[in-house]
Design a protein around this motif. Structure first.
Motif, PDB file in Angstrom:
ATOM      1  N   TYR A   1       0.835  -1.201   0.000  1.00  0.00           N
ATOM      2  CA  TYR A   1       0.000   0.000   0.000  1.00  0.00           C
ATOM      3  C   TYR A   1       0.870   1.252   0.000  1.00  0.00           C
ATOM      4  CZ  TYR A   1      -3.575  -3.272   1.699  1.00  0.00           C
ATOM      5  OH  TYR A   1      -4.432  -4.337   1.846  1.00  0.00           O
ATOM      6  N   ALA A   2       0.437   2.277  -0.711  1.00  0.00           N
ATOM      7  CA  ALA A   2       1.060   3.594  -0.590  1.00  0.00           C
ATOM      8  C   ALA A   2       0.552   4.158   0.730  1.00  0.00           C
ATOM      9  CB  ALA A   2       0.634   4.494  -1.740  1.00  0.00           C
ATOM     10  N   HIS A   3       1.422   4.771   1.526  1.00  0.00           N
ATOM     11  CA  HIS A   3       0.961   5.250   2.821  1.00  0.00           C
ATOM     12  C   HIS A   3       1.799   6.415   3.312  1.00  0.00           C
ATOM     13  CE1 HIS A   3       4.149   2.409   3.662  1.00  0.00           C
ATOM     14  NE2 HIS A   3       4.393   3.116   4.739  1.00  0.00           N
ATOM     15  N   ASP A   4       1.202   7.193   4.198  1.00  0.00           N
ATOM     16  CA  ASP A   4       1.952   8.185   4.931  1.00  0.00           C
ATOM     17  C   ASP A   4       1.332   8.294   6.312  1.00  0.00           C
ATOM     18  OD1 ASP A   4      -0.318   9.506   4.053  1.00  0.00           O
ATOM     19  OD2 ASP A   4       0.721  11.293   3.386  1.00  0.00           O
ATOM     20  N   ARG A   5       1.912   9.140   7.152  1.00  0.00           N
ATOM     21  CA  ARG A   5       1.505   9.188   8.545  1.00  0.00           C
ATOM     22  C   ARG A   5       1.451  10.620   9.048  1.00  0.00           C
ATOM     23  NH1 ARG A   5       5.541   8.421  13.577  1.00  0.00           N
ATOM     24  NH2 ARG A   5       4.049   8.897  15.203  1.00  0.00           N
ATOM     25  N   VAL A   6       0.475  10.878   9.892  1.00  0.00           N
ATOM     26  CA  VAL A   6       0.458  12.089  10.692  1.00  0.00           C
ATOM     27  C   VAL A   6       0.350  11.640  12.142  1.00  0.00           C
ATOM     28  CG1 VAL A   6      -0.519  13.582   8.906  1.00  0.00           C
ATOM     29  CG2 VAL A   6      -2.046  12.405  10.483  1.00  0.00           C
ATOM     30  N   SER A   7       0.863  12.471  13.052  1.00  0.00           N
ATOM     31  CA  SER A   7       0.901  12.042  14.447  1.00  0.00           C
ATOM     32  C   SER A   7      -0.030  12.833  15.355  1.00  0.00           C
ATOM     33  CB  SER A   7       2.333  12.113  14.980  1.00  0.00           C
ATOM     34  OG  SER A   7       2.830  13.424  14.828  1.00  0.00           O
ATOM     35  N   SER A   8      -0.816  13.743  14.783  1.00  0.00           N
ATOM     36  CA  SER A   8      -1.762  14.467  15.631  1.00  0.00           C
ATOM     37  C   SER A   8      -3.114  14.587  14.953  1.00  0.00           C
ATOM     38  CB  SER A   8      -1.233  15.868  15.957  1.00  0.00           C
ATOM     39  OG  SER A   8      -1.397  16.723  14.849  1.00  0.00           O
ATOM     40  N   GLY A   9      -4.128  14.714  15.790  1.00  0.00           N
ATOM     41  CA  GLY A   9      -5.473  14.891  15.271  1.00  0.00           C
ATOM     42  C   GLY A   9      -5.611  16.171  14.461  1.00  0.00           C
ATOM     43  N   ALA A  10      -4.876  17.197  14.872  1.00  0.00           N
ATOM     44  CA  ALA A  10      -4.961  18.487  14.182  1.00  0.00           C
ATOM     45  C   ALA A  10      -4.512  18.384  12.729  1.00  0.00           C
ATOM     46  CB  ALA A  10      -4.120  19.526  14.922  1.00  0.00           C
ATOM     47  N   GLU A  11      -3.516  17.548  12.468  1.00  0.00           N
ATOM     48  CA  GLU A  11      -3.000  17.379  11.097  1.00  0.00           C
ATOM     49  C   GLU A  11      -3.884  16.461  10.255  1.00  0.00           C
ATOM     50  OE1 GLU A  11       1.537  16.632  10.966  1.00  0.00           O
ATOM     51  OE2 GLU A  11       0.865  15.898  12.919  1.00  0.00           O
ATOM     52  N   ALA A  12      -4.649  15.613  10.912  1.00  0.00           N
ATOM     53  CA  ALA A  12      -5.321  14.518  10.214  1.00  0.00           C
ATOM     54  C   ALA A  12      -6.315  14.980   9.150  1.00  0.00           C
ATOM     55  CB  ALA A  12      -6.004  13.601  11.220  1.00  0.00           C
ATOM     56  N   MET A  13      -7.234  15.880   9.502  1.00  0.00           N
ATOM     57  CA  MET A  13      -8.269  16.263   8.532  1.00  0.00           C
ATOM     58  C   MET A  13      -7.674  16.931   7.294  1.00  0.00           C
ATOM     59  SD  MET A  13     -11.183  15.020   9.031  1.00  0.00           S
ATOM     60  CE  MET A  13     -12.037  15.822   7.682  1.00  0.00           C
ATOM     61  N   ALA A  14      -6.695  17.806   7.495  1.00  0.00           N
ATOM     62  CA  ALA A  14      -6.071  18.463   6.339  1.00  0.00           C
ATOM     63  C   ALA A  14      -5.432  17.429   5.423  1.00  0.00           C
ATOM     64  CB  ALA A  14      -5.033  19.484   6.803  1.00  0.00           C
ATOM     65  N   ARG A  15      -4.754  16.447   5.991  1.00  0.00           N
ATOM     66  CA  ARG A  15      -4.098  15.415   5.179  1.00  0.00           C
ATOM     67  C   ARG A  15      -5.130  14.524   4.500  1.00  0.00           C
ATOM     68  NH1 ARG A  15       1.185  13.250   5.509  1.00  0.00           N
ATOM     69  NH2 ARG A  15       1.664  15.250   6.442  1.00  0.00           N
ATOM     70  N   ILE A  16      -6.203  14.186   5.208  1.00  0.00           N
ATOM     71  CA  ILE A  16      -7.253  13.349   4.605  1.00  0.00           C
ATOM     72  C   ILE A  16      -7.861  14.071   3.408  1.00  0.00           C
ATOM     73  CG2 ILE A  16      -9.554  12.350   4.967  1.00  0.00           C
ATOM     74  CD1 ILE A  16      -8.614  11.852   7.935  1.00  0.00           C
ATOM     75  N   ARG A  17      -8.161  15.359   3.571  1.00  0.00           N
ATOM     76  CA  ARG A  17      -8.742  16.123   2.456  1.00  0.00           C
ATOM     77  C   ARG A  17      -7.755  16.269   1.302  1.00  0.00           C
ATOM     78  NH1 ARG A  17     -11.583  19.222   6.720  1.00  0.00           N
ATOM     79  NH2 ARG A  17     -13.775  18.607   6.503  1.00  0.00           N
ATOM     80  N   ALA A  18      -6.475  16.450   1.627  1.00  0.00           N
ATOM     81  CA  ALA A  18      -5.463  16.661   0.583  1.00  0.00           C
ATOM     82  C   ALA A  18      -5.158  15.385  -0.198  1.00  0.00           C
ATOM     83  CB  ALA A  18      -4.179  17.216   1.206  1.00  0.00           C
TER      84      ALA A  18
END
Length: 130
Positions: A32-49
């Motif tokens: 799988y292609a994957h990346d990681r964020v470590s905080s909830g604050a970053e999560a939504m922006a990354r999910i949308r992007a």
């Protein structure tokens, strides 16, 4: 046919490095292609992007909880096809019901067996490229 051959994208939202490293290893091994964020604050922006096929979402995160992120994803019609697999060390039946009620597609208790996690990921988005 091209859709089946497209590499599946997974976003890991996990604040504990040792767990994130294990998840990174598994996602790489599964193709799988994957990346990681470590905080909830970053999560939504990354999910949308990145619009991943699957979000591996820890419940207990700094800033914003996994439950709040799950709810935000489910309230965004543009993200309707994003699958969410919640992970928590507090794997009680009540926690599970709460996650599923908020729209999670699956729920897994930590510590989990890698084969159990692999089976859940495959159930939700299929296997990586052959």
């Amino acid at each position: 046919m091209a859709e089946a051959e497209k590499q599946r994208r997974v976003l890991v939202v996990e604040d504990e490095d040792n767990i994130a490293i294990a998840l990174d290893y598994l996602m790489t091994r599964e193709g799988y292609a994957h990346d990681r964020v470590s905080s909830g604050a970053e999560a939504m922006a990354r999910i949308r992007a990145t619009h991943p096929d699957l979000v591996l979402l820890d419940v207990m995160l700094p800033g914003v909880s996994g439950y709040e992120i799950c709810q935000d994803v489910r309230m965004d019609p543009g993200l309707a096809d994003v699958k969410i697999l919640m992970m928590t060390a507090r794997g009680s039946a009540m926690e599970r019901r709460k996650g599923l009620a908020l729209g999670a597609d699956g729920f897994i208790a930590k510590p989990f067996e890698l084969k159990e996690l692999r089976a859940e990921v495959r159930r939700l988005i299929g296997s990586g490229p052959a």
